[in-house]
Design a protein around this motif. Structure first.
Motif, PDB file in Angstrom:
ATOM      1  N   TRP B  20       0.857  -1.164  -0.004  1.00 34.85           N
ATOM      2  CA  TRP B  20      -0.004   0.111  -0.055  1.00 34.85           C
ATOM      3  C   TRP B  20       0.754   1.214   0.104  1.00 34.85           C
ATOM      4  O   TRP B  20       0.369   2.425  -0.478  1.00 34.85           O
ATOM      5  CB  TRP B  20      -0.910  -0.138   1.319  1.00 34.85           C
ATOM      6  CG  TRP B  20      -0.205  -0.021   2.610  1.00 34.85           C
ATOM      7  CD1 TRP B  20       0.280  -0.835   3.450  1.00 34.85           C
ATOM      8  CD2 TRP B  20       0.032   1.469   3.142  1.00 34.85           C
ATOM      9  NE1 TRP B  20       0.638  -0.572   4.438  1.00 34.85           N
ATOM     10  CE2 TRP B  20       0.660   1.095   4.340  1.00 34.85           C
ATOM     11  CE3 TRP B  20      -0.125   2.704   2.892  1.00 34.85           C
ATOM     12  CZ2 TRP B  20       1.079   2.032   5.529  1.00 34.85           C
ATOM     13  CZ3 TRP B  20       0.298   3.777   3.734  1.00 34.85           C
ATOM     14  CH2 TRP B  20       0.719   3.345   4.967  1.00 34.85           C
ATOM     15  N   GLU B  21       1.960   1.228   0.549  1.00 37.68           N
ATOM     16  CA  GLU B  21       2.813   2.382   0.723  1.00 37.68           C
ATOM     17  C   GLU B  21       3.283   3.022  -0.473  1.00 37.68           C
ATOM     18  O   GLU B  21       3.201   4.118  -1.023  1.00 37.68           O
ATOM     19  CB  GLU B  21       3.882   2.042   1.812  1.00 37.68           C
ATOM     20  CG  GLU B  21       3.884   3.272   2.604  1.00 37.68           C
ATOM     21  CD  GLU B  21       5.101   2.704   3.958  1.00 37.68           C
ATOM     22  OE1 GLU B  21       5.364   1.425   4.142  1.00 37.68           O
ATOM     23  OE2 GLU B  21       5.581   3.625   4.636  1.00 37.68           O
ATOM     24  N   TYR B  24       0.053   4.366  -2.526  1.00 33.99           N
ATOM     25  CA  TYR B  24      -0.064   5.560  -1.983  1.00 33.99           C
ATOM     26  C   TYR B  24       1.011   6.877  -2.279  1.00 33.99           C
ATOM     27  O   TYR B  24       0.892   7.923  -2.506  1.00 33.99           O
ATOM     28  CB  TYR B  24      -0.372   5.609  -0.505  1.00 33.99           C
ATOM     29  CG  TYR B  24      -1.975   5.218  -0.392  1.00 33.99           C
ATOM     30  CD1 TYR B  24      -2.949   6.230  -0.331  1.00 33.99           C
ATOM     31  CD2 TYR B  24      -2.208   3.954  -0.405  1.00 33.99           C
ATOM     32  CE1 TYR B  24      -4.426   5.830  -0.442  1.00 33.99           C
ATOM     33  CE2 TYR B  24      -3.747   3.535  -0.031  1.00 33.99           C
ATOM     34  CZ  TYR B  24      -4.655   4.447  -0.289  1.00 33.99           C
ATOM     35  OH  TYR B  24      -5.682   4.104  -0.031  1.00 33.99           O
ATOM     36  N   GLU B  25       2.483   6.362  -2.147  1.00 32.95           N
ATOM     37  CA  GLU B  25       3.518   7.286  -2.461  1.00 32.95           C
ATOM     38  C   GLU B  25       3.330   7.778  -3.973  1.00 32.95           C
ATOM     39  O   GLU B  25       3.365   8.984  -4.474  1.00 32.95           O
ATOM     40  CB  GLU B  25       4.817   6.361  -2.476  1.00 32.95           C
ATOM     41  CG  GLU B  25       5.798   7.167  -1.497  1.00 32.95           C
ATOM     42  CD  GLU B  25       6.723   6.362  -0.902  1.00 32.95           C
ATOM     43  OE1 GLU B  25       7.983   6.538  -0.581  1.00 32.95           O
ATOM     44  OE2 GLU B  25       6.727   4.925  -1.348  1.00 32.95           O
ATOM     45  N   ILE B  28       0.242  10.162  -4.089  1.00 32.10           N
ATOM     46  CA  ILE B  28       0.819  11.453  -3.501  1.00 32.10           C
ATOM     47  C   ILE B  28       1.625  12.209  -4.563  1.00 32.10           C
ATOM     48  O   ILE B  28       1.375  13.587  -4.680  1.00 32.10           O
ATOM     49  CB  ILE B  28       1.321  11.275  -2.227  1.00 32.10           C
ATOM     50  CG1 ILE B  28       0.422  10.595  -1.149  1.00 32.10           C
ATOM     51  CG2 ILE B  28       2.196  12.687  -1.899  1.00 32.10           C
ATOM     52  CD1 ILE B  28       1.228  10.199   0.077  1.00 32.10           C
ATOM     53  N   LYS B  32       0.787  15.909  -6.234  1.00 30.57           N
ATOM     54  CA  LYS B  32       2.054  16.969  -6.149  1.00 30.57           C
ATOM     55  C   LYS B  32       2.093  17.628  -7.735  1.00 30.57           C
ATOM     56  O   LYS B  32       2.634  18.686  -7.865  1.00 30.57           O
ATOM     57  CB  LYS B  32       3.212  16.531  -5.593  1.00 30.57           C
ATOM     58  CG  LYS B  32       2.979  16.242  -4.147  1.00 30.57           C
ATOM     59  CD  LYS B  32       4.595  16.032  -3.541  1.00 30.57           C
ATOM     60  CE  LYS B  32       4.434  15.677  -2.131  1.00 30.57           C
ATOM     61  NZ  LYS B  32       5.406  14.984  -1.519  1.00 30.57           N
ATOM     62  N   SER B  53     -12.703  17.082   2.468  1.00 33.93           N
ATOM     63  CA  SER B  53     -11.730  17.904   1.625  1.00 33.93           C
ATOM     64  C   SER B  53     -12.652  18.833   0.761  1.00 33.93           C
ATOM     65  O   SER B  53     -13.674  18.162   0.169  1.00 33.93           O
ATOM     66  CB  SER B  53     -10.722  17.058   1.174  1.00 33.93           C
ATOM     67  OG  SER B  53     -11.325  16.162   0.095  1.00 33.93           O
ATOM     68  N   ASP B  73      -7.902  20.406  -1.698  1.00 34.59           N
ATOM     69  CA  ASP B  73      -6.679  20.962  -0.542  1.00 34.59           C
ATOM     70  C   ASP B  73      -6.247  19.551   0.051  1.00 34.59           C
ATOM     71  O   ASP B  73      -5.233  19.671   0.808  1.00 34.59           O
ATOM     72  CB  ASP B  73      -7.554  21.752   0.412  1.00 34.59           C
ATOM     73  CG  ASP B  73      -9.040  21.127   1.067  1.00 34.59           C
ATOM     74  OD1 ASP B  73      -9.151  20.120   0.527  1.00 34.59           O
ATOM     75  OD2 ASP B  73      -9.534  21.738   1.866  1.00 34.59           O
ATOM     76  N   ALA B  74      -6.574  18.448  -0.317  1.00 37.77           N
ATOM     77  CA  ALA B  74      -6.186  17.266   0.324  1.00 37.77           C
ATOM     78  C   ALA B  74      -5.150  16.666  -0.810  1.00 37.77           C
ATOM     79  O   ALA B  74      -5.900  16.336  -1.779  1.00 37.77           O
ATOM     80  CB  ALA B  74      -7.123  16.166   0.757  1.00 37.77           C
ATOM     81  N   ILE B  75      -4.136  16.099  -0.461  1.00 37.96           N
ATOM     82  CA  ILE B  75      -2.898  15.491  -1.441  1.00 37.96           C
ATOM     83  C   ILE B  75      -3.505  14.401  -2.166  1.00 37.96           C
ATOM     84  O   ILE B  75      -3.271  14.087  -3.197  1.00 37.96           O
ATOM     85  CB  ILE B  75      -1.917  15.564  -1.125  1.00 37.96           C
ATOM     86  CG1 ILE B  75      -0.539  15.204  -1.907  1.00 37.96           C
ATOM     87  CG2 ILE B  75      -1.293  14.462   0.107  1.00 37.96           C
ATOM     88  CD1 ILE B  75      -0.680  16.735  -2.748  1.00 37.96           C
ATOM     89  N   ILE B  76      -3.983  13.262  -1.357  1.00 40.45           N
ATOM     90  CA  ILE B  76      -4.423  11.907  -1.687  1.00 40.45           C
ATOM     91  C   ILE B  76      -5.627  12.138  -2.860  1.00 40.45           C
ATOM     92  O   ILE B  76      -5.566  11.812  -3.719  1.00 40.45           O
ATOM     93  CB  ILE B  76      -4.508  10.989  -0.664  1.00 40.45           C
ATOM     94  CG1 ILE B  76      -3.368  10.650   0.251  1.00 40.45           C
ATOM     95  CG2 ILE B  76      -5.144   9.623  -1.476  1.00 40.45           C
ATOM     96  CD1 ILE B  76      -3.713   9.812   1.335  1.00 40.45           C
ATOM     97  N   VAL B  77      -6.593  12.845  -2.533  1.00 44.37           N
ATOM     98  CA  VAL B  77      -7.554  13.174  -3.243  1.00 44.37           C
ATOM     99  C   VAL B  77      -7.211  13.960  -4.788  1.00 44.37           C
ATOM    100  O   VAL B  77      -7.575  13.722  -5.705  1.00 44.37           O
ATOM    101  CB  VAL B  77      -8.695  14.130  -2.469  1.00 44.37           C
ATOM    102  CG1 VAL B  77      -9.874  14.669  -3.335  1.00 44.37           C
ATOM    103  CG2 VAL B  77      -9.432  13.422  -1.528  1.00 44.37           C
ATOM    104  N   GLN B 111     -12.788   2.042  -2.845  1.00 39.72           N
ATOM    105  CA  GLN B 111     -13.211   2.607  -1.545  1.00 39.72           C
ATOM    106  C   GLN B 111     -13.425   4.522  -1.578  1.00 39.72           C
ATOM    107  O   GLN B 111     -14.255   4.613  -0.989  1.00 39.72           O
ATOM    108  CB  GLN B 111     -12.681   2.206  -0.327  1.00 39.72           C
ATOM    109  CG  GLN B 111     -11.136   2.893  -0.124  1.00 39.72           C
ATOM    110  CD  GLN B 111     -10.288   2.167  -0.416  1.00 39.72           C
ATOM    111  OE1 GLN B 111     -10.320   1.463  -1.425  1.00 39.72           O
ATOM    112  NE2 GLN B 111      -8.942   2.253   0.260  1.00 39.72           N
ATOM    113  N   HIS B 112     -12.472   4.691  -2.562  1.00 41.98           N
ATOM    114  CA  HIS B 112     -12.568   6.050  -2.651  1.00 41.98           C
ATOM    115  C   HIS B 112     -13.617   6.848  -3.403  1.00 41.98           C
ATOM    116  O   HIS B 112     -13.999   7.885  -3.434  1.00 41.98           O
ATOM    117  CB  HIS B 112     -10.793   6.677  -2.988  1.00 41.98           C
ATOM    118  CG  HIS B 112      -9.881   6.583  -2.286  1.00 41.98           C
ATOM    119  ND1 HIS B 112      -9.752   7.054  -1.079  1.00 41.98           N
ATOM    120  CD2 HIS B 112      -8.791   5.625  -2.489  1.00 41.98           C
ATOM    121  CE1 HIS B 112      -8.665   6.412  -0.218  1.00 41.98           C
ATOM    122  NE2 HIS B 112      -8.236   5.665  -0.975  1.00 41.98           N
ATOM    123  N   ASN B 119     -16.651  11.815   1.248  1.00 39.79           N
ATOM    124  CA  ASN B 119     -15.804  11.873  -0.233  1.00 39.79           C
ATOM    125  C   ASN B 119     -16.270  12.589  -1.253  1.00 39.79           C
ATOM    126  O   ASN B 119     -17.252  12.480  -1.781  1.00 39.79           O
ATOM    127  CB  ASN B 119     -15.737  10.316  -0.604  1.00 39.79           C
ATOM    128  CG  ASN B 119     -14.538  10.025  -1.283  1.00 39.79           C
ATOM    129  OD1 ASN B 119     -14.089  10.753  -2.037  1.00 39.79           O
ATOM    130  ND2 ASN B 119     -14.009   8.914  -1.365  1.00 39.79           N
TER     131      ASN B 119
END
Lengths: 426, 140
Positions: B20-21, B24-25, B28, B32, B53, B73-77, B111-112, B119
């Motif tokens: 998962w890391e 998600y990296e 993210i 950016k 968000s 304003d949220a980076i994952i979104v 799930q998102h 959401n």
């Protein structure tokens, strides 16, 4: 009916570190089957207890036993199942009376939860007794459930709703409250503890001051009821509302305590069965307390299981619960504070086990998503208290809220999880 | 590239991650790198309100194609938005209306898109389709 286990014989090796707390945490955790699972491949850490608490086996079984063994409509049936269901339903009302130290069971109205309790008071007492120009005082710490019902009433009747300001540490500004009170103040509605910051409000003092100007006081006990001893007679509160699901009981059930004289004077809330004495097409007379406010077939199963939840809490004891939860809160506060860029929102002297914070430059939703990936359930956002967020000029917080089944090890996982969030977002 | 070709490309990229890391990296990072959103569009008209968000979405026609730009304003979104924009932007309204978005589920991010209040992403997708419908109606 299953009896809740008593947890007051600690196993020394499993005791927690504080001497004030004798807690068999391992045994308590086995009472909550939901905790024993993996989420996203990690052992679940459930820190969303201010939103809803998990249910012990005894509560789950009480629900099942009711539906398997004696489901029947209550009060008017003369058959055996109806009598047993009625007996358990009314026994639960007496259990709530004892839980709140109310003078009588007739002053306990079953509701769907705290929100309904507040709406009931607004729409009966408020609608009947308040008139244009009157004032309702709430606080800047209220959940939307203790704001909107009063605003709706105010809009309808030309009332003014004012809010006690919140100080920088998350406590209420009681000096300003003193200046807000007048003979126009008719209702004061505040929470016993804040869901978003954890602040425990000095409700006894607020009630005394409100009574001095002739106002009645409603206390929203949704958050406080699972953490603090509640004594409605000692508080001299007029109305006290709480929800079972935040008290290790089922969803969809709660109770409203009201002083008898007030409940007698109030008109009914909803019309229907049970709340009537006699009905003809010309005129209906209403039933006595508490049934006047309980129209329709009530939520029997959940009422029955609420009693089991209260018995479960009583077996552990509120003082043991709050001592242990304070221990968790103190540890979590110390640990979270050490993370660079953390700002804790709400540092009142007296708090329930709620820890709300923001992390510099990282959106709370991102924190929530990454913690969830690590099996850690927290709540992020405004927690239905947008005025609180506005007060602190933030859009939301990350909130970890602890229950007596949580552990220091789980808090360590939260801390490690937050470090991981920071690393990923860097 | 068709909508499905872009989706398949994203699915292929995600196959590189075994935890998962990493996943998600990457999201993210996409967040950016999302093309800057014009400040003048950060208005109430362009905001899609979620509980958690804020998401801003702008759509315009460039020839036959709809061009989306978005921000959060949220980076994952923001990273997830970046993928939705990549898949749906620069296509005709009809292609967008008929698009079957399967990549989120295939890469384990469904799930998102779940319909919860928390959401804004599900609302954003709905809004993208609504824009396409409006442009399509305008054309006909």
């Amino acid at each position: 009916m299953p009896q809740p286990q008593t947890h007051q014989q600690p196993i020394p090796s499993m005791m927690t570190t504080t001497s004030a707390v004798s807690f068999d945490i391992e045994r308590i955790r086995t009472d909550f089957p939901i905790l024993d699972q993996e989420v996203n491949g990690r052992k679940l850490v459930y820190f969303d207890n201010a939103a809803t608490t998990q249910k012990p086996v005894a509560v789950i079984e009480a629900l099942m036993n009711y539906y398997r063994g004696y489901n029947a409509n209550i009060h008017r049936g003369i058959h055996t199942l109806a009598e047993k269901a009625t007996a358990d339903f009314e026994a639960s009302r007496r259990a709530v009376r004892d839980f709140l130290n109310a003078p009588s069971a007739e002053e306990i109205i079953f509701t769907s939860g705290t929100t309904m309790g507040i709406n009931l008071v607004a729409q009966t007492y408020g609608r009947h007794f308040l008139k244009a120009g009157d004032e309702i005082i709430i606080s800047g710490l209220e959940h939307h459930s203790n704001i909107v019902p009063w605003q709706m009433l105010a809009g309808e009747k030309g009332l003014t709703v004012r809010a006690i300001p919140v100080l920088e540490n998350g406590e209420l500004d009681l000096e300003t409250f003193d200046t807000m009170l007048s003979d126009r103040t008719k209702i004061v509605a505040v929470n016993h503890a804040s869901n978003s910051l954890g602040t425990v409000n000095p409700v006894k003092e607020i009630i005394a001051k409100a009574h001095a100007v002739g106002a009645v006081v409603l206390v929203d006990g949704a958050q406080a009821s699972s953490h603090l001893e509640i004594d409605v007679q000692d508080l001299d509160v007029d109305f006290y509302a709480f929800s079972a699901h935040k008290l290790y009981g089922p969803t969809g059930i709660g109770a409203l305590y009201g002083k008898r004289a007030l409940l007698e004077a109030m008109p009914p809330y909803m019309g229907g069965g049970e709340m009537i004495k006699e009905v003809t097409f010309e005129k209906t007379t209403f039933n006595d307390l508490p049934y006047k406010f309980e129209a329709g077939t009530p939520n029997i199963a959940d009422v029955v299981a609420l009693k089991t939840a209260l018995e479960y809490i009583n077996a552990i004891g509120k003082s043991a619960i709050s001592a242990y939860e304070n221990h968790l809160l103190t540890y979590a506060t110390e640990q979270v504070s050490q993370i660079e860029g953390v700002r804790i929102i709400g540092q009142a002297k007296e708090k329930i086990s709620v820890l709300s914070f923001v992390l510099d430059g990282i959106h709370h939703q991102d924190i929530g998503i990454i913690l969830d990936q690590q099996g850690i359930a927290v709540r992020t956002g405004h927690h239905c208290t947008q005025p609180v967020m506005d007060r602190f000029c933030i859009l939301g917080t990350t909130r970890a809220s602890f229950a007596f089944y949580n552990t220091i090890e789980e808090i360590d996982k939260l801390i490690a999880g937050l470090h991981r969030v920071k690393k990923l977002m860097a | 590239m068709t909508i499905n070709e872009t989706q398949d490309e994203i699915i292929e990229e995600f196959e590189l991650f075994d935890d998962w890391e990493g996943k998600y990296e990457y999201i993210i990072d996409l967040g950016k790198k999302l093309a800057p959103f014009k400040e003048e569009f950060k208005t109430e008209d362009h905001i899609i309100k979620g509980c958690q968000s804020r998401v801003w979405l702008h759509a315009e026609l460039n020839g036959d194609n709809v061009v989306f730009t978005a921000d959060s304003d949220a980076i994952i979104v923001k990273g997830l938005i970046s993928m939705l924009v990549k898949v749906l932007s620069e296509h005709t309204p009809e292609e967008i209306i008929n698009a079957d978005l399967y990549f989120m589920e295939k890469v384990g991010l469904q799930q998102h898109l779940a319909q919860t209040r928390s959401n804004g992403l599900a609302s954003m997708l709905k809004q993208m389709k609504t824009y396409a419908l409006a442009f399509s109606a305008l054309k006909n």
